[in-house]
Write an enzyme that holds these catalytic residues in place. Structure first.
Site, PDB file in Angstrom:
ATOM      1  N   HIS A 309      22.009   0.028 -13.604  1.00 29.67           N
ATOM      2  CA  HIS A 309      22.274   0.262 -15.236  1.00 29.67           C
ATOM      3  C   HIS A 309      23.683  -0.604 -15.600  1.00 29.67           C
ATOM      4  CE1 HIS A 309      23.678   2.286 -18.710  1.00 29.67           C
ATOM      5  NE2 HIS A 309      22.714   2.723 -18.604  1.00 29.67           N
ATOM      6  N   ASP A 367      15.981   6.395 -16.814  1.00 26.60           N
ATOM      7  CA  ASP A 367      14.354   6.062 -16.871  1.00 26.60           C
ATOM      8  C   ASP A 367      13.397   5.947 -15.805  1.00 26.60           C
ATOM      9  OD1 ASP A 367      14.762   5.187 -19.578  1.00 26.60           O
ATOM     10  OD2 ASP A 367      16.069   3.321 -18.697  1.00 26.60           O
TER      11      ASP A 367
HETATM   12  N1  ACO Z   1      16.293  -4.163  -8.369  1.00 25.01           N
HETATM   13  C1  ACO Z   1      16.747  -5.201  -7.587  1.00 25.01           C
HETATM   14  N2  ACO Z   1      17.930  -5.952  -7.429  1.00 25.01           N
HETATM   15  C2  ACO Z   1      18.834  -5.616  -8.449  1.00 25.01           C
HETATM   16  C3  ACO Z   1      18.389  -4.559  -9.442  1.00 25.01           C
HETATM   17  C4  ACO Z   1      16.861  -4.017  -9.501  1.00 25.01           C
HETATM   18  N3  ACO Z   1      16.593  -2.895 -10.256  1.00 25.01           N
HETATM   19  N4  ACO Z   1      19.218  -4.265 -10.379  1.00 25.01           N
HETATM   20  C5  ACO Z   1      20.281  -5.008  -9.972  1.00 25.01           C
HETATM   21  N5  ACO Z   1      19.849  -5.812  -8.748  1.00 25.01           N
HETATM   22  C6  ACO Z   1      20.735  -6.691  -8.301  1.00 25.01           C
HETATM   23  C7  ACO Z   1      20.974  -8.151  -8.805  1.00 25.01           C
HETATM   24  O1  ACO Z   1      19.907  -8.930  -8.294  1.00 25.01           O
HETATM   25  C8  ACO Z   1      22.274  -8.316  -8.321  1.00 25.01           C
HETATM   26  O2  ACO Z   1      22.187  -8.900  -7.005  1.00 25.01           O
HETATM   27  P1  ACO Z   1      23.146 -10.160  -6.389  1.00 25.01           P
HETATM   28  O3  ACO Z   1      24.484  -9.422  -6.539  1.00 25.01           O
HETATM   29  O4  ACO Z   1      22.601 -10.251  -4.897  1.00 25.01           O
HETATM   30  O5  ACO Z   1      22.872 -11.355  -7.112  1.00 25.01           O
HETATM   31  C9  ACO Z   1      23.040  -7.014  -8.250  1.00 25.01           C
HETATM   32  O6  ACO Z   1      21.924  -6.190  -8.054  1.00 25.01           O
HETATM   33  C10 ACO Z   1      23.826  -6.720  -9.412  1.00 25.01           C
HETATM   34  O7  ACO Z   1      23.040  -7.096 -10.583  1.00 25.01           O
HETATM   35  P2  ACO Z   1      23.205  -7.150 -12.113  1.00 25.01           P
HETATM   36  O8  ACO Z   1      21.988  -8.040 -12.483  1.00 25.01           O
HETATM   37  O9  ACO Z   1      24.419  -7.855 -12.227  1.00 25.01           O
HETATM   38  O10 ACO Z   1      23.555  -5.903 -12.713  1.00 25.01           O
HETATM   39  P3  ACO Z   1      23.276  -5.841 -14.415  1.00 25.01           P
HETATM   40  O11 ACO Z   1      24.484  -4.914 -14.653  1.00 25.01           O
HETATM   41  O12 ACO Z   1      23.380  -7.235 -15.004  1.00 25.01           O
HETATM   42  O13 ACO Z   1      21.957  -5.350 -14.739  1.00 25.01           O
HETATM   43  C11 ACO Z   1      20.221  -3.843 -15.165  1.00 25.01           C
HETATM   44  C12 ACO Z   1      21.726  -3.882 -14.963  1.00 25.01           C
HETATM   45  C13 ACO Z   1      19.829  -4.826 -16.309  1.00 25.01           C
HETATM   46  C14 ACO Z   1      20.084  -2.363 -15.680  1.00 25.01           C
HETATM   47  C15 ACO Z   1      19.554  -4.009 -13.823  1.00 25.01           C
HETATM   48  O14 ACO Z   1      20.120  -3.272 -12.816  1.00 25.01           O
HETATM   49  C16 ACO Z   1      17.926  -3.952 -13.983  1.00 25.01           C
HETATM   50  O15 ACO Z   1      17.261  -4.648 -14.440  1.00 25.01           O
HETATM   51  N6  ACO Z   1      17.160  -2.752 -13.496  1.00 25.01           N
HETATM   52  C17 ACO Z   1      15.847  -2.651 -13.616  1.00 25.01           C
HETATM   53  C18 ACO Z   1      15.538  -2.273 -15.036  1.00 25.01           C
HETATM   54  C19 ACO Z   1      15.944  -0.577 -15.655  1.00 25.01           C
HETATM   55  O16 ACO Z   1      15.935   0.164 -14.984  1.00 25.01           O
HETATM   56  N7  ACO Z   1      16.422  -0.719 -16.865  1.00 25.01           N
HETATM   57  C20 ACO Z   1      16.866   0.355 -17.377  1.00 25.01           C
HETATM   58  C21 ACO Z   1      18.312   0.436 -17.362  1.00 25.01           C
HETATM   59  S1  ACO Z   1      18.732   2.183 -17.843  1.00 25.01           S
HETATM   60  C22 ACO Z   1      18.845   2.282 -19.587  1.00 25.01           C
HETATM   61  O17 ACO Z   1      18.658   1.297 -20.339  1.00 25.01           O
HETATM   62  C23 ACO Z   1      18.851   3.531 -20.157  1.00 25.01           C
END
Ligand code: ACO
Length: 433
Positions: A309, A367
């Site tokens: 998130h 979600d």
């Molecule tokens: N699966 C695998 N790896 C992940 C995921 C995931 N779901 N989410 C984050 N990571 C990893 C990133 O690749 C990154 O790795 P690194 O540090 O080695 O480069 C690290 O975790 C940090 O991730 P960020 O992208 O910086 O986190 P950010 O805060 O930008 O992203 C987000 C948050 C967009 C929700 C992301 O976790 C994601 O895409 N999740 C899946 C989609 C999802 O479930 N969205 C719903 C969100 S809840 C809502 O909107 C109500």
């Protein structure tokens, strides 16, 4: 009284200005830099508003680090445990929990407005047979503004604003269920005032003439909790859209239609649908290790949907609540062994003990579970974002009301960093090369 400030100095000229620091009840203080342009001739640059507080609000508070979500000061855990969705609606709209008498009267007003104007029903017929129900929601909610145009002239009156809020909350389930009925070619089911808000929605979705919907208390409770958890989430993209549209004093229902359009995008309200599509793609528990490898591979853009998130970095308080409700529902419906849910539960188990996810603080988000709940309730995939919109309508309209009640309401007007061509002279067509 001490007036705390931040000093901003332009290192090119040495010119300084003092910006007042304003503290809220909770959360980081803000720097009021409204006079920056007047004093220093500069704008701030903050694409996607990652560090900009765009308004004052007294409705919802989120602390992403601590995993806190408050509606009007009440923790989401207490509301999910003890309240109904309509009680939460009353709280968000009015700022206080209702007395028994206030609740009865609120419920009666909602019941009174659940039906749609018959003229509005013909809007559905204009849609293609395979239109996305979110397209219908944007259109039909926007069209409500044509039926309640008196609201525009009385936009300054609290009574009319509250009336528009009640109508919206009352009609959203009917509008949503009608979209579904239109798509599957079944007759619309009229709202029943003897049913609770959630039960009435399920009945409008799933009953057909001479075949009433079979109610299941655990299912109704799971949906009620899902609605409560999605009721508001402070200044997210769709809510900010509603506020920006409302700042021009547009009709409230056209502002809400703008919010619905924003929610539709996969980066906002579409994640629960993406969770189910991912589970369908995985297809079998034995494929999980292969997919987990893919999710962790940086050269592959595929992510584990429903994990992580942007704001909640330790845990999503809503996920904790909905997880319990989801597990209860799957057990009650004896669905834990259904292939899709079996994959989801196994994925949850493995990912929660996997170093990659632990190290990055990636936990299942709301979600992940809401997708499973909606799926277990038989709600089709393309209706998932519609369900989110039904729940969020109270948040949108509460935020709109709060803004309209500001004494000094000004139209929103962000500025920009222009990177286009410098001013130049027009070249006649016959001289262009
Ligand atoms: N699966 C695998 N790896 C992940 C995921 C995931 N779901 N989410 C984050 N990571 C990893 C990133 O690749 C990154 O790795 P690194 O540090 O080695 O480069 C690290 O975790 C940090 O991730 P960020 O992208 O910086 O986190 P950010 O805060 O930008 O992203 C987000 C948050 C967009 C929700 C992301 O976790 C994601 O895409 N999740 C899946 C989609 C999802 O479930 N969205 C719903 C969100 S809840 C809502 O909107 C109500």
């Amino acid at each position: 009284m001490s007036r705390e400030t931040v000093t901003i100095t332009d290192n090119r000229t040495g010119k300084s200005m003092e910006c007042p620091i304003i503290k809220g009840t909770h959360g980081p203080p803000v720097i009021n830099c409204q006079s920056l342009y007047k004093e220093m001739g500069m704008f701030t640059f903050d694409p996607a508003y990652v560090t900009t507080a765009s308004c004052e609000s007294r409705i919802t508070f989120i602390d992403g680090e601590k995993g806190i979500l408050l509606y009007r000061g009440y923790p989401i855990e207490q509301l999910a445990e003890n309240s109904s969705y309509l009680e939460v609606c009353y709280l968000l709209l009015n700022g206080e929990l209702p007395t028994e008498e206030q609740m009865k009267s609120f419920q009666a007003s909602i019941c009174q407005h659940t039906m749609l104007h018959e003229g509005l029903l013909s809007f559905y017929k204009g849609f293609r047979h395979d239109a996305h129900p979110m397209a219908m929601l944007v259109g039909v909610v926007g069209a409500l503004s044509g039926y309640y145009s008196d609201l525009k002239t009385d936009i300054k009156s609290h009574e009319y604003r509250m009336g528009s809020a009640i109508r919206l909350i009352a009609k959203m389930p009917t509008i949503a269920a009608n979209s579904y009925k239109y798509l599957i070619g079944q007759p619309y089911v009229y709202p029943q005032t003897n049913l609770s808000y959630v039960a009435n929605f399920m009945n409008m979705m799933f009953s057909v003439p001479r075949e009433p919907y079979k109610f299941n208390e655990t299912a109704i409770k799971a949906l009620e909790i899902m609605l409560i958890l999605h009721a508001d989430h402070e200044q997210n993209a769709s809510t900010s859209t509603v506020r920006l549209a409302g700042s021009s004093q547009a009709h409230p229902y056209s502002c809400i239609a703008g919010g619905i359009a924003t929610l539709w995008g996969p980066a906002h309200g579409g994640a629960n649908e993406a969770v189910i599509r991912m589970l369908q793609e995985i297809g079998n528990v034995k494929n999980i290790p292969k997919y987990l490898k893919k999710f962790k591979d940086k050269s592959d853009p595929t992510r584990l949907m429903g994990f992580g998130h942007r704001v909640y970095k330790n845990y999503d308080p809503r996920a904790k609540i909905i997880r319990k409700s989801c597990h209860n529902l799957l057990h009650e419906l004896d669905a834990t062994k259904e292939p899709l849910f079996e994959i989801a539960l196994e994925l949850e188990r493995i990912a929660l003990s996997d170093d990659y996810f632990i190290k990055r603080k990636l936990y299942p988000n709301v979600d992940f579970y809401s997708g499973m709940i909606l799926s277990a309730l038989g709600i089709p995939l393309n209706m998932f974002t519609v369900m989110f919109a039904v729940a969020r309508s109270v948040g949108w309209i509460s935020q709109w009301m709060e803004m309209m009640e500001e004494e000094d309401l000004r139209i929103g007007r962000p500025r920009q960093l222009y990177l286009g061509a410098a001013q130049r002279d027009y070249v006649p067509m016959d001289q262009r090369t």
